[in-house]
Scaffold this motif. Sequence first.
Motif, mmCIF file in Angstrom:
data_model
loop_
_atom_site.group_PDB
_atom_site.id
_atom_site.type_symbol
_atom_site.label_atom_id
_atom_site.label_comp_id
_atom_site.label_asym_id
_atom_site.label_seq_id
_atom_site.Cartn_x
_atom_site.Cartn_y
_atom_site.Cartn_z
ATOM 1 N N VAL A 120 0.847 -1.200 0.000
ATOM 2 C CA VAL A 120 0.000 0.000 0.000
ATOM 3 C C VAL A 120 0.881 1.248 0.000
ATOM 4 O O VAL A 120 1.862 1.334 0.754
ATOM 5 C CB VAL A 120 -0.943 0.009 1.214
ATOM 6 C CG1 VAL A 120 -1.823 1.255 1.205
ATOM 7 C CG2 VAL A 120 -1.816 -1.242 1.211
ATOM 8 N N PHE A 121 0.531 2.218 -0.851
ATOM 9 C CA PHE A 121 1.288 3.458 -0.981
ATOM 10 C C PHE A 121 0.340 4.661 -0.860
ATOM 11 O O PHE A 121 -0.856 4.542 -1.104
ATOM 12 C CB PHE A 121 2.005 3.515 -2.331
ATOM 13 C CG PHE A 121 2.985 2.404 -2.567
ATOM 14 C CD1 PHE A 121 4.313 2.531 -2.199
ATOM 15 C CD2 PHE A 121 2.572 1.218 -3.163
ATOM 16 C CE1 PHE A 121 5.213 1.504 -2.412
ATOM 17 C CE2 PHE A 121 3.456 0.185 -3.386
ATOM 18 C CZ PHE A 121 4.792 0.330 -3.006
ATOM 19 N N SER A 122 0.917 5.785 -0.501
ATOM 20 C CA SER A 122 0.156 7.033 -0.512
ATOM 21 C C SER A 122 0.093 7.557 -1.944
ATOM 22 O O SER A 122 0.736 7.023 -2.847
ATOM 23 C CB SER A 122 0.798 8.079 0.398
ATOM 24 O OG SER A 122 2.111 8.394 -0.069
ATOM 25 N N CYS A 123 -0.659 8.627 -2.133
ATOM 26 C CA CYS A 123 -0.840 9.179 -3.489
ATOM 27 C C CYS A 123 0.288 10.155 -3.825
ATOM 28 O O CYS A 123 0.064 11.361 -4.052
ATOM 29 C CB CYS A 123 -2.193 9.864 -3.603
ATOM 30 S SG CYS A 123 -3.600 8.750 -3.330
ATOM 31 N N SER A 124 1.501 9.635 -3.863
ATOM 32 C CA SER A 124 2.666 10.480 -4.112
ATOM 33 C C SER A 124 2.765 10.931 -5.562
ATOM 34 O O SER A 124 3.509 11.866 -5.872
ATOM 35 C CB SER A 124 3.943 9.724 -3.713
ATOM 36 O OG SER A 124 4.021 8.481 -4.407
ATOM 37 N N ASP A 125 2.078 10.262 -6.450
ATOM 38 C CA ASP A 125 2.097 10.638 -7.870
ATOM 39 C C ASP A 125 0.916 11.521 -8.258
ATOM 40 O O ASP A 125 0.574 11.617 -9.438
ATOM 41 C CB ASP A 125 2.097 9.375 -8.737
ATOM 42 C CG ASP A 125 3.342 8.537 -8.537
ATOM 43 O OD1 ASP A 125 4.448 9.055 -8.802
ATOM 44 O OD2 ASP A 125 3.222 7.386 -8.080
ATOM 45 N N GLY A 126 0.293 12.145 -7.253
ATOM 46 C CA GLY A 126 -0.839 13.011 -7.529
ATOM 47 C C GLY A 126 -2.134 12.230 -7.691
ATOM 48 O O GLY A 126 -2.264 11.101 -7.204
ATOM 49 N N PHE A 127 -3.090 12.842 -8.386
ATOM 50 C CA PHE A 127 -4.411 12.242 -8.522
ATOM 51 C C PHE A 127 -4.860 12.305 -9.973
ATOM 52 O O PHE A 127 -4.417 13.145 -10.758
ATOM 53 C CB PHE A 127 -5.423 12.975 -7.640
ATOM 54 C CG PHE A 127 -5.091 12.933 -6.177
ATOM 55 C CD1 PHE A 127 -5.605 11.938 -5.357
ATOM 56 C CD2 PHE A 127 -4.252 13.888 -5.605
ATOM 57 C CE1 PHE A 127 -5.298 11.890 -4.009
ATOM 58 C CE2 PHE A 127 -3.944 13.852 -4.257
ATOM 59 C CZ PHE A 127 -4.469 12.848 -3.458
ATOM 60 N N LEU A 128 -5.745 11.396 -10.315
ATOM 61 C CA LEU A 128 -6.380 11.389 -11.625
ATOM 62 C C LEU A 128 -7.843 11.774 -11.440
ATOM 63 O O LEU A 128 -8.549 11.176 -10.627
ATOM 64 C CB LEU A 128 -6.280 9.995 -12.253
ATOM 65 C CG LEU A 128 -4.856 9.471 -12.479
ATOM 66 C CD1 LEU A 128 -4.905 8.020 -12.948
ATOM 67 C CD2 LEU A 128 -4.116 10.338 -13.484
ATOM 68 N N TYR A 129 -8.291 12.786 -12.191
ATOM 69 C CA TYR A 129 -9.630 13.343 -12.003
ATOM 70 C C TYR A 129 -10.512 13.069 -13.215
ATOM 71 O O TYR A 129 -10.038 13.005 -14.359
ATOM 72 C CB TYR A 129 -9.556 14.854 -11.774
ATOM 73 C CG TYR A 129 -8.826 15.248 -10.510
ATOM 74 C CD1 TYR A 129 -9.478 15.260 -9.285
ATOM 75 C CD2 TYR A 129 -7.481 15.612 -10.556
ATOM 76 C CE1 TYR A 129 -8.805 15.632 -8.123
ATOM 77 C CE2 TYR A 129 -6.808 15.993 -9.406
ATOM 78 C CZ TYR A 129 -7.475 15.985 -8.190
ATOM 79 O OH TYR A 129 -6.799 16.344 -7.056
ATOM 80 N N ASP A 130 -11.790 12.944 -12.929
ATOM 81 C CA ASP A 130 -12.800 12.814 -13.979
ATOM 82 C C ASP A 130 -13.058 14.199 -14.569
ATOM 83 O O ASP A 130 -13.615 15.077 -13.903
ATOM 84 C CB ASP A 130 -14.076 12.232 -13.375
ATOM 85 C CG ASP A 130 -15.213 12.142 -14.390
ATOM 86 O OD1 ASP A 130 -14.955 12.371 -15.582
ATOM 87 O OD2 ASP A 130 -16.348 11.840 -13.974
ATOM 88 N N ASP A 131 -12.644 14.402 -15.812
ATOM 89 C CA ASP A 131 -12.811 15.717 -16.437
ATOM 90 C C ASP A 131 -13.900 15.723 -17.501
ATOM 91 O O ASP A 131 -13.921 16.587 -18.373
ATOM 92 C CB ASP A 131 -11.493 16.194 -17.041
ATOM 93 C CG ASP A 131 -10.970 15.265 -18.128
ATOM 94 O OD1 ASP A 131 -11.618 14.233 -18.386
ATOM 95 O OD2 ASP A 131 -9.908 15.576 -18.716
ATOM 96 N N THR A 132 -14.799 14.756 -17.428
ATOM 97 C CA THR A 132 -15.881 14.702 -18.414
ATOM 98 C C THR A 132 -16.889 15.838 -18.231
ATOM 99 O O THR A 132 -17.511 16.270 -19.197
ATOM 100 C CB THR A 132 -16.627 13.356 -18.338
ATOM 101 O OG1 THR A 132 -17.081 13.149 -16.984
ATOM 102 C CG2 THR A 132 -15.704 12.212 -18.727
#
Length: 581
Positions: A120-132
């Motif tokens: 398990v890792f934290s969100c160190s690579d940022g986030f992916l967002y729903d841009d629809t």
Amino acid sequence: MAPGSERLFDSLGHFGRFQACVYFASVFQAMSCGIHYLASVFMAVTPNFVCGIPGNVSSVLFYNSSEASLEDIWTVWTATENYIVVQLENGEIWELNQCSKAKREVSLDLAYEYKGNKSVFSCSDGFLYDDTKWKSTVVTQWDLVCDREWLAKLIQPTFMLGVLIGAVIFGDIADRLGRQRVIWFTSAGQFVFGIAVAFTSDYYSFVIVRFLLAMVSSGYLVVAFVYVTEFVGIKARTWASMHVHAFFAIGIMVVALVGFLVRTWWVYQIFLSIATLPFVLCCWMLPETPFWLLSEGRYEDAQKVINTMARWNKVSTPCKVAELYSVQHDGPVSGRTGDNDAPSAKKHNILDLFCNWYIARRTITVWLVWFTGSLGYYVFSLSSVNLGGNEYLNLFLIGAVELPCYIIACIGMDKLGRRNTLIPFLILSALICVLIMFIPQDFNVLIILANMAGKFSIGVAFGLIYLYTAELYPTIVRSLAVGSGSMMCRVGSVVAPFCVYLRSVWIFMPLLLVGIMALLSGILTIMLPETLGKPLTNTLEEATEIGRNEKSCSEKTPPAQSGAALEKIEMCGPETVSPEK
């Protein structure tokens, strides 16, 4: 002999062509206040999101749905507590949650269920967002999610705190420097700070500039209200002052329209800020009010304004300043400068609103109604985008339903009375809050209509409370009473966003709180005296007496009393009659 102000309006007209131009120009800019107050409902939207991953995605799996990219999976990923499984081009398989991600130690077949070991890792690579739906919001711009979610939830409360402070500061400045200068500064400030918000580079500068925008927006709304009431005669003043709120509601409708058309937050903010640019370009032509000029001893300037009013209204013999000055000690102007004329008069403070049991009970009830009106107004407005269906249409309807409610408030005040209008609409709003709780969640249309009815009911109560407050208190503490009530109103506007956030605890928690407050306010209002057709009181003893023995003061006077009350309070300064939302 008519008071100084009414002698002027009897001579020049109560709502002639000049007043109409000044009124509609001033209240047009009030739309920008409604725009900026509610802009965050779309600007700070939190779309669906998951943790970012270190690599390119080759396939995505959510239960039985398999897609080639994350963009295709958002439409089926409705339960945010569930994870999404992705396979990278290098063969790694990850489980993506909203605030964490897990790498499967054994990467064999791509399956949703997995019983093996995970890292398990934290969100160190940022986030992916729903841009629809939204290409960009301030939440996606600065990753205001997970452990930074509280920053997103502070956006609206900090704005409302700026509203509170701005009303106090600019209300005082308007009395010192004049209404015209404050209108110039605050209208220009709304445009400048509104544009500046769109170009902020980080969250903290965004909040600071929005705070300054809130201050000037609030300052404009307060001072513009006083400005227009000082130009409108008693015959039109009640309706004119009440419908300043209507233009605020139109601003809310503009937010819904622009939000529907523009889906990038900083472009959205720019479009909202330029909506009232025409007023900024021509506001320098607005004159100072003759009553403020008279109070400052600038008689020649006041006469010039009066002559201009006469020319626009086609009056051949305008009223002379000397005539107004000869009666100003009997009129509203003296009510504003009386402290200088009578230095030996007793100074009054907030404790005078609790001088005896009758007045204290009245004060607590009035404060509660102010607080409840503001709380309910913003809970219904801010919650409208979470009702299901089309959130843009929801907000538009929530704004549109205000327009008829102020007409009903004006008619009810003069026909039924202040108390008899306030009580049923407060209790009705409480009943509507309860009714909404029993409507099935898939009945979107019925839920939206019920929320519109709730906003209508609370809007009627909210629209008439400031005038009712002014009539409940004597001249010596009237300014203090209405000013303190409007402060409670602003406290309600600061609390409202936090109340809306309680939806995460229980979806009906905001409605439950508003319903309880509205019911309590309605019940307590029964103990308030009716003021329709009764003379305004001058002492605390007289004000106490109308609560003890209403029957002895039941003689009716013409319904124009509502305008007379505004006549009495209009010169007490902007804080006195603030229609603050």
